[in-house]
Enzyme design. Structure first.
Site, mmCIF file in Angstrom:
data_model
loop_
_atom_site.group_PDB
_atom_site.id
_atom_site.type_symbol
_atom_site.label_atom_id
_atom_site.label_comp_id
_atom_site.label_asym_id
_atom_site.label_seq_id
_atom_site.Cartn_x
_atom_site.Cartn_y
_atom_site.Cartn_z
ATOM 1 N N SER A 50 0.780 -1.221 0.000
ATOM 2 C CA SER A 50 0.000 0.000 0.000
ATOM 3 C C SER A 50 0.826 1.292 0.000
ATOM 4 O O SER A 50 0.280 2.352 -0.299
ATOM 5 C CB SER A 50 -0.895 0.004 1.242
ATOM 6 O OG SER A 50 -0.115 0.008 2.415
ATOM 7 N N SER A 109 3.589 -4.124 2.516
ATOM 8 C CA SER A 109 3.307 -2.838 1.867
ATOM 9 C C SER A 109 4.500 -1.914 1.652
ATOM 10 O O SER A 109 4.371 -0.912 0.965
ATOM 11 C CB SER A 109 2.254 -2.087 2.662
ATOM 12 O OG SER A 109 1.001 -2.567 2.291
HETATM 13 N N1 GLN Z 1 -1.382 -6.298 0.699
HETATM 14 C C1 GLN Z 1 -1.509 -6.586 2.089
HETATM 15 C C2 GLN Z 1 -2.907 -6.260 2.579
HETATM 16 O O1 GLN Z 1 -3.652 -5.728 1.836
HETATM 17 C C3 GLN Z 1 -0.484 -5.862 2.896
HETATM 18 C C4 GLN Z 1 -0.839 -4.471 3.207
HETATM 19 C C5 GLN Z 1 0.122 -3.805 4.156
HETATM 20 O O2 GLN Z 1 1.200 -4.302 4.421
HETATM 21 N N2 GLN Z 1 -0.319 -2.685 4.691
HETATM 22 O O3 GLN Z 1 -3.254 -6.541 3.667
#
Ligand code: GLN
Length: 407
Positions: A40, A64
């Site tokens: 993200s 993320s």
């Molecule tokens: N893609 C993962 C999720 O949507 C990780 C997101 C993150 O690390 N904030 O949960």
């Protein structure tokens, strides 16, 4: 000097920075068609790659920071859980959330961590921040320096060699292992058998924690309802809840609420917690250093396949770091991402969630491979609190893969 805020997935939920009311983050590596910047923290990665910032903050719950680093060719570092304060960050999944950094090189990250003594800093505003005494104990458990190549053992986890892995990424991964060997490091295969359960466990736990964290957005003290309904006339309760969240966030709330319901709790939430422990044990078994947070897990022969050869029965090789790809594919086209299902997006996290569940530090180091114009990320994972050595290793690996002619 803080220069700005960056776009990202709403509440950190996503793998492509497309779940944003501001529109998707665009990765400009390809001029033909816009690519995913990863998520993200995609905006942070693009900011450092464009030179708008030397270093950018990101949050990493399940990948993320590392995913955007991999897709954009930047360096992305997720610290040991509890090392860097999360004060000021809205909690997505408390037991997994970390704040880390993205940069073009490893050095600014290392400098920030060590020179400003961030690594020693307990923050009483973050209940998950390690106490000063625990920090001291953890620091004592880690070797102070990264010695020369011949003293370093790198493990290649066999379970990461999945069918869905892009053949060119596999080639880049193998080439990096070969380069490490040529430099003098010992490179050994290792097995982390619970890896295949990690993605499911992560999405059960993260959604459960998210649904609990976001429950306060009910339109009373938090959320979108104004006096007698908001500007669009949304009233309490379900309307106010529905109006404020994007589709992916709503999906996670529904999933998480279900996982925590009395009917599903035992089969989902509790099972996922058990899987999480197995994953942590897998890592602890292969690392040379003990995990300073837990009692030493004895290597148990009964865990092994009866067909294992006698030599291997001495136990798994004791490694300093693990090397894997960060993502199973190169940065996908934004158009493709926008038309894929959520489940397909979750698949991109397959290599980043295991170390997240174990709370371990990890770095995505950019590399290239002949046959692809796009960068690939190489993930290094270290034992808990071994962050400084891990970053030094990342610095060496980055230099190595840049000079080796990787073919
Ligand atoms: N893609 C993962 C999720 O949507 C990780 C997101 C993150 O690390 N904030 O949960």
């Amino acid at each position: 000097m803080v220069v700005g805020k960056t776009n990202m997935d709403e509440f950190g939920m996503g793998s492509h920075s497309t779940n944003s009311m501001h529109g998707p983050v665009v990765n400009q590596l390809s001029t033909d068609s816009p690519l995913s910047a990863g998520g993200s923290s995609g905006g942070s990665a693009v900011a450092v790659m464009l030179g708008d910032a030397d270093i950018a903050l990101g949050t990493d719950t399940g990948g993320s920071i590392r995913l955007p680093a991999s897709y954009t060719g930047s360096v992305g570092y997720r610290p040991s859980y509890g090392m860097i304060s999360r004060h000021g960050v809205y909690a997505y999944a408390n037991s997994l959330d970390t704040v880390g950094f993205l940069a073009r090189e490893v050095k600014p990250i290392l400098d920030l961590l060590v020179d400003t003594k961030l690594i020693d800093e307990h923050d009483s505003n973050d209940p998950t921040s390690l106490s000063t005494s625990s920090r001291r104990r953890c620091a004592r458990a880690c070797p102070p320096a990264l010695e020369d190549w011949t003293t370093i053992t790198v493990g290649v986890p066999l379970e990461y060699n999945i069918e869905e892995l892009d053949p060119l990424i596999r080639r880049g991964w193998t080439a990096a292992a070969t380069a490490l060997k040529a430099a003098g490091a010992r490179v050994v295969p290792v097995s982390l058998p619970s890896t295949k359960e990690a993605l499911c466990a992560y999405y059960v736990l993260a959604a459960a924690e998210a649904s609990s964290n976001l429950a306060k957005y009910d339109g009373v003290r938090y959320g979108v309802r104004g006096e007698g309904g908001d500007a669009q006339g949304h009233t309490l309760y379900s309307e106010a809840r529905g109006a404020g969240f994007g589709a992916e966030v709503k999906r996670r709330i529904l999933l998480g609420t279900y996982n925590l319901s009395s009917k599903a709790m035992d089969n989902y939430f509790i099972q996922a917690q058990k899987v999480r422990r197995l994953i942590r044990n897998d890592f602890d078994k292969v690392f040379r250093l003990d995990n300073p947070l837990y009692d030493v897990v004895q290597f148990d022969l009964s865990d092994m396949d009866a067909a294992t050869s006698l030599y291997d029965k001495k136990g798994p090789p004791q490694v300093d770091f693990l090397l894997s790809p960060t993502t199973p594919s190169f940065a996908p086209k934004l158009d493709d991402v926008l038309s894929e299902s959520s489940l397909e997006a979750y698949m991109g996290d397959v290599f980043t969630v295991p170390s997240s569940l174990a709370g371990l530090p990890c770095v995505s180091v950019p590399s290239t491979v002949e046959g692809s114009a796009l960068p690939l990320g190489l993930q290094l994972i270290g034992q808990y609190w071994d962050d400084v050595r891990l970053l030094k290793m990342a610095e060496r690996l980055k230099a190595l893969v840049a000079t080796e002619s990787i073919a």
